[in-house]
Design a protein around this motif. Sequence first.
Motif, PDB file in Angstrom:
ATOM      1  N   PHE A 139     -33.033  12.365  26.935  1.00 24.71           N
ATOM      2  CA  PHE A 139     -33.775  11.447  26.072  1.00 24.71           C
ATOM      3  C   PHE A 139     -35.226  11.289  26.537  1.00 24.71           C
ATOM      4  N   PHE A 140     -35.452  11.261  27.846  1.00 25.65           N
ATOM      5  CA  PHE A 140     -36.823  11.140  28.334  1.00 25.65           C
ATOM      6  C   PHE A 140     -37.610  12.434  28.109  1.00 25.65           C
ATOM      7  N   MET A 141     -36.931  13.574  28.116  1.00 28.15           N
ATOM      8  CA  MET A 141     -37.609  14.815  27.748  1.00 28.15           C
ATOM      9  C   MET A 141     -38.036  14.774  26.287  1.00 28.15           C
ATOM     10  N   VAL A 142     -37.187  14.218  25.434  1.00 28.40           N
ATOM     11  CA  VAL A 142     -37.541  14.057  24.025  1.00 28.40           C
ATOM     12  C   VAL A 142     -38.719  13.098  23.884  1.00 28.40           C
ATOM     13  N   ALA A 143     -38.701  11.997  24.649  1.00 27.15           N
ATOM     14  CA  ALA A 143     -39.794  11.025  24.601  1.00 27.15           C
ATOM     15  C   ALA A 143     -41.113  11.660  25.027  1.00 27.15           C
ATOM     16  N   MET A 144     -41.071  12.497  26.068  1.00 26.45           N
ATOM     17  CA  MET A 144     -42.286  13.168  26.528  1.00 26.45           C
ATOM     18  C   MET A 144     -42.778  14.171  25.493  1.00 26.45           C
ATOM     19  N   THR A 145     -41.858  14.809  24.794  1.00 29.35           N
ATOM     20  CA  THR A 145     -42.245  15.732  23.732  1.00 29.35           C
ATOM     21  C   THR A 145     -42.949  14.997  22.594  1.00 29.35           C
ATOM     22  N   TRP A 175     -33.068   3.739  28.417  1.00 23.58           N
ATOM     23  CA  TRP A 175     -31.968   3.459  29.351  1.00 23.58           C
ATOM     24  C   TRP A 175     -30.823   2.726  28.656  1.00 23.58           C
ATOM     25  N   LEU A 176     -31.149   1.777  27.787  1.00 24.82           N
ATOM     26  CA  LEU A 176     -30.102   1.070  27.043  1.00 24.82           C
ATOM     27  C   LEU A 176     -29.354   2.014  26.114  1.00 24.82           C
ATOM     28  N   LEU A 177     -30.087   2.899  25.448  1.00 27.24           N
ATOM     29  CA  LEU A 177     -29.458   3.877  24.574  1.00 27.24           C
ATOM     30  C   LEU A 177     -28.549   4.804  25.372  1.00 27.24           C
ATOM     31  N   SER A 178     -28.999   5.224  26.526  1.00 20.36           N
ATOM     32  CA  SER A 178     -28.200   6.113  27.374  1.00 20.36           C
ATOM     33  C   SER A 178     -26.920   5.422  27.834  1.00 20.36           C
ATOM     34  N   PHE A 179     -27.036   4.155  28.199  1.00 21.94           N
ATOM     35  CA  PHE A 179     -25.841   3.410  28.615  1.00 21.94           C
ATOM     36  C   PHE A 179     -24.876   3.236  27.453  1.00 21.94           C
ATOM     37  N   GLY A 180     -25.421   2.942  26.270  1.00 25.60           N
ATOM     38  CA  GLY A 180     -24.548   2.765  25.109  1.00 25.60           C
ATOM     39  C   GLY A 180     -23.787   4.032  24.766  1.00 25.60           C
ATOM     40  N   VAL A 181     -24.471   5.175  24.803  1.00 27.22           N
ATOM     41  CA  VAL A 181     -23.810   6.440  24.507  1.00 27.22           C
ATOM     42  C   VAL A 181     -22.768   6.772  25.580  1.00 27.22           C
ATOM     43  N   SER A 182     -23.028   6.343  26.818  1.00 31.51           N
ATOM     44  CA  SER A 182     -22.149   6.682  27.939  1.00 31.51           C
ATOM     45  C   SER A 182     -21.028   5.667  28.152  1.00 31.51           C
ATOM     46  N   LEU A 183     -20.999   4.612  27.373  1.00 27.31           N
ATOM     47  CA  LEU A 183     -20.014   3.546  27.567  1.00 27.31           C
ATOM     48  C   LEU A 183     -18.569   4.042  27.529  1.00 27.31           C
ATOM     49  N   PRO A 184     -18.202   4.975  26.630  1.00 28.27           N
ATOM     50  CA  PRO A 184     -16.823   5.483  26.654  1.00 28.27           C
ATOM     51  C   PRO A 184     -16.424   6.088  28.000  1.00 28.27           C
ATOM     52  N   ALA A 185     -17.379   6.673  28.727  1.00 31.80           N
ATOM     53  CA  ALA A 185     -17.053   7.231  30.038  1.00 31.80           C
ATOM     54  C   ALA A 185     -16.604   6.141  30.994  1.00 31.80           C
ATOM     55  N   PHE A 186     -17.212   4.956  30.896  1.00 29.77           N
ATOM     56  CA  PHE A 186     -16.811   3.842  31.749  1.00 29.77           C
ATOM     57  C   PHE A 186     -15.456   3.273  31.327  1.00 29.77           C
TER      58      PHE A 186
END
Length: 370
Positions: A139-145, A175-186
Amino acid sequence: MENFASKETVFSVDSGTNMTDLTTIDYSSYYDENFSNFSPCSYAGFKDFGKVFLPTLYGLVFLLGFVGNGLVVCVLVKHRNQTNLTDICLFNLALSDLLFVLTLPFYAHASMINEWVFQDFMCRFLSTCHTIGFFSSIFFMVAMTLDRYVVVMHAVKVARYRTLRAGFALSVVVWLLSFGVSLPAFIFSRVTVEETLRNQCTFSPENKDWEIYNNLAINIMGLLIPSLVMIVCYCRIIPRLVNMRTAKKHRVVKLIISIMVVFFLFWAPYNISLFLKFLQSENKLPNNCKFDGNLRLSVAVTEAIAYTHCCLNPIIYAFVGQKFMKRAMQLLSKWVPWLHFPFARDFSDSSYRKSSVVSRSSDVTSTLIM
């Protein structure tokens, strides 16, 4: 290795006293209607391969990724008074890669000894950190792009909006978006016991819908959307750069092409392998021993190769820039004075200022290559 739905590398321990027999037998088809010609699949060769290849590669990725991204963080923290929006994105990209690589020693250990010994909490915690690091890095690579795009295409209009406050706000959102997408892993990562009575840290959702979500998230948000953003943005940036009057334009064009090619080459094979594994689970592809074994091997190898991309991020996004390279070499010269870094002396403050042209073109290219 990571707790994605298609994870095939098994971290397990034999509950018996004999630890020499590591053969894994798949009896999942035993109760099929027609089992007269049934013969169990043996994955002993795959397990032996994983015990040597994965720990070795994960160890190298951890070492190189930790040193490279750690140096990026240290340089940006030291020069935090000169921070801009690009620096903030680069700082968070390095943090994402650090979070990602810090989980690899645990997975390397589990793969090497063929068991998961870190209990259920560590399984959830490491799986979540691993997945957050994966998504936040992309996501941060996309933001930098996108930041590069607006700088080149709309430099005057967006100049006043590229503030530190905007950079911090963007970081929080990512970071919030990344955590939300990763929530199923937790939620769904846990230690389970297979038929062979061996413990595994696996992604074990309550229903198959979460496995579908996991696979789509990896392929769509981890490859498809970032690739499209890079292709669209950079294909519009390159013609504009070519028409600019700056000596750095050819260097920037090469950097942009390298970013796209490296990202696709490292991540596409892994995502394709995961998608093929998903199709196999949906009975769209053969499920015989040979095909399944080759697919498991493909997932493991392409996964390990994809992980090495986090080692390249500091080189691609930071060390290719003269300004950042100068700062890094100066910092290393202070940390290890007994080593000589002639490259650091080549970039004195005066020579750097002389090589910089105060114009819109140079501002743009400086932003693109740090």
